[in-house]
Design a protein around this motif. Sequence first.
Motif, PDB file in Angstrom:
ATOM      1  N   UNK A 200     -35.180  -4.567   9.989  1.00 28.31           N
ATOM      2  CA  UNK A 200     -36.474  -4.739  10.663  1.00 28.31           C
ATOM      3  C   UNK A 200     -36.302  -4.847  12.175  1.00 28.31           C
ATOM      4  N   UNK A 201     -35.389  -5.705  12.622  1.00 29.77           N
ATOM      5  CA  UNK A 201     -35.205  -5.887  14.061  1.00 29.77           C
ATOM      6  C   UNK A 201     -34.672  -4.615  14.723  1.00 29.77           C
ATOM      7  N   UNK A 202     -33.833  -3.882  14.005  1.00 29.33           N
ATOM      8  CA  UNK A 202     -33.312  -2.629  14.545  1.00 29.33           C
ATOM      9  C   UNK A 202     -34.445  -1.609  14.722  1.00 29.33           C
ATOM     10  N   UNK A 203     -35.296  -1.463  13.691  1.00 28.19           N
ATOM     11  CA  UNK A 203     -36.432  -0.537  13.779  1.00 28.19           C
ATOM     12  C   UNK A 203     -37.440  -0.972  14.842  1.00 28.19           C
ATOM     13  N   UNK A 204     -37.616  -2.284  14.987  1.00 27.20           N
ATOM     14  CA  UNK A 204     -38.539  -2.807  16.005  1.00 27.20           C
ATOM     15  C   UNK A 204     -38.084  -2.392  17.407  1.00 27.20           C
ATOM     16  N   UNK A 205     -36.797  -2.540  17.684  1.00 31.36           N
ATOM     17  CA  UNK A 205     -36.269  -2.158  18.991  1.00 31.36           C
ATOM     18  C   UNK A 205     -36.430  -0.652  19.231  1.00 31.36           C
ATOM     19  N   UNK A 206     -36.131   0.155  18.199  1.00 27.95           N
ATOM     20  CA  UNK A 206     -36.289   1.607  18.324  1.00 27.95           C
ATOM     21  C   UNK A 206     -37.742   1.988  18.572  1.00 27.95           C
ATOM     22  N   UNK A 207     -38.659   1.331  17.859  1.00 28.40           N
ATOM     23  CA  UNK A 207     -40.079   1.647  18.019  1.00 28.40           C
ATOM     24  C   UNK A 207     -40.584   1.290  19.413  1.00 28.40           C
ATOM     25  N   UNK A 208     -40.201   0.116  19.923  1.00 29.98           N
ATOM     26  CA  UNK A 208     -40.652  -0.306  21.245  1.00 29.98           C
ATOM     27  C   UNK A 208     -40.148   0.649  22.329  1.00 29.98           C
ATOM     28  N   UNK A 209     -38.898   1.124  22.171  1.00 29.70           N
ATOM     29  CA  UNK A 209     -38.368   2.088  23.134  1.00 29.70           C
ATOM     30  C   UNK A 209     -39.103   3.430  23.036  1.00 29.70           C
ATOM     31  N   UNK A 210     -39.387   3.852  21.805  1.00 30.36           N
ATOM     32  CA  UNK A 210     -40.039   5.142  21.605  1.00 30.36           C
ATOM     33  C   UNK A 210     -41.492   5.112  22.072  1.00 30.36           C
ATOM     34  N   UNK A 211     -42.126   3.981  21.879  1.00 30.88           N
ATOM     35  CA  UNK A 211     -43.547   3.849  22.225  1.00 30.88           C
ATOM     36  C   UNK A 211     -43.778   4.002  23.735  1.00 30.88           C
ATOM     37  N   UNK A 212     -42.799   3.554  24.539  1.00 30.85           N
ATOM     38  CA  UNK A 212     -42.937   3.652  25.993  1.00 30.85           C
ATOM     39  C   UNK A 212     -43.008   5.114  26.468  1.00 30.85           C
ATOM     40  N   UNK A 213     -42.458   6.019  25.675  1.00 30.50           N
ATOM     41  CA  UNK A 213     -42.425   7.428  26.057  1.00 30.50           C
ATOM     42  C   UNK A 213     -43.748   8.143  25.787  1.00 30.50           C
ATOM     43  N   UNK A 214     -44.640   7.493  25.037  1.00 29.93           N
ATOM     44  CA  UNK A 214     -45.929   8.119  24.718  1.00 29.93           C
ATOM     45  C   UNK A 214     -46.882   7.981  25.904  1.00 29.93           C
ATOM     46  N   UNK A 215     -47.393   9.078  26.432  1.00 32.83           N
ATOM     47  CA  UNK A 215     -48.301   8.991  27.597  1.00 32.83           C
ATOM     48  C   UNK A 215     -49.681   8.478  27.191  1.00 32.83           C
TER      49      UNK A 215
END
Length: 510
Positions: A200-215
């Motif tokens: 869960x924590x690993x996916x959370x970190x990946x999601x937060x990083x990926x979300x920043x790239x969405x304009x």
Amino acid sequence: MRKLKLFLINAAILTLTSLVIRTTGVFFSVYISNKIGALGMGLYQLIMSVYSFAITVASSGAGLASTRLVAEELAHGSHTGIKRAMRRCVCYSAFFGLLAWALLFFSAPFIGEVWLGDHRTISSLYLLSINLPFLAVASTFSGYFTAMRRISKNACAQIVEQFIRITATVCLLQLMVPSGLEYGCIAVVLGGSISEIGSFFYLLLLFLRDKRKLPNDGKSGKRLTPRLLGIALPVALSAYIRTGLSTIKHLMIPKGLQKHGGSPESVLAQYGMVSGMAMPVIMFPSAFLSAFSSLLVPEVTECNEQKRYERIDYIISLVFQINLFFSIGVCGVLMCFSNSLGDIIYHSQEVAGYIKILAPLAILIYLDNSVDSLLKGLNQQISAMRHDIFDLMVSIVLIWFLLPLYGIKGYIIVMFTSMLINISLSINSLVCVTSFRIRIFQWILKPAFGIIGAVAVVELIERFTFLGKVHTAASLTLSILLTCLIYYFFLRVTGSITSDEIKTIKKMLR
């Protein structure tokens, strides 16, 4: 062509990941069975039957909802809509995850004593309840990455989870097994809980990083909450019924076997050999197909949203062709080499016998998983759930009557009957909503004759070569690979796999 290439690349990533996880999983299952025995595996399977219902309540369709909503917003080019959809999905999954934790935690003593009839399961149920909120929210992140075609993120999360699970469980088993069977089960459960929370924590970190790239494109999704509830709640309600019936079914099995004769310990051991030892071997090759199944939902959803019906028919035909060629080959290999597989993996000819008997289930299970994914992508998830509920009701009735009369043979009859009902209903629904049609001779009869011929040739070769009849791990691997090569040759010679199809796939991969 570009999207199909991306689909194949993602499928290859998931296939490799799934293969690694399934391979380590089988060996890990062997390690656990050696540590806690068939009786411990049976007890563990009972605990997991209750936990599966708790997982259903925790997720409540959140994973499918996030995949569908994100795929739909992506089809419309709305990145802001994707962000808003994920916020709602996370809140939705967190609510149901906490609800599932409360239900399992506070009812654990009652479930252990009354439902499972074994006080040794209570501690494990307490531990399993803790990770339900984490698992629920993680399913929405996984659904997001699937819809965005960023499959490598999910693949990495699965590998991290498996690594943590194995490391934690091995350490805990070394410490706790000497204290008794109950503590052995606690070690396996606790190792799984630690791994799921870590994932869960690993996916959370990946999601937060990926979300920043969405304009922030200003294209905000419309009616997101009604759409979320419209997808998730019907699936959740149907899943509650389906998984509840499945839990009842699995709880009835040991009791039905006891009525046939035998002590509770021997019955649990027999149940553990079928469900906890033979079935993982049957399911192991599905690693090669599970990637396609998980990617079908967003792919078909997007095509359906864009009304590209010809492409949907093409995807369905491709899925059926790959599934049937592969699963029929797997069935032949498992039946031919079951004795060697049982002896090498578990050092048990009794488990080998179950592998041989259950091998044809591979064809039904593998195909059913993919057909269910196709139906969900076509917004027919309620039909898929209806089929599951109907076949579970039939299974419960059959268990009630057959197990006291025929014992474990009755349970095997129920397994085959259940899968035949489910896959028949699912294919019928798929045919009704598309123009797809099954090619029985090309996709079923030709590969069936092909694997029979391949097995016969390999058995003839073994009589006159060093491979022999007594297999080591190395010679068994060579024999299986040789069977696969000859089977592929038969498929090419009979025209089941054409040169044009191979060229097309190579072109896509390039």
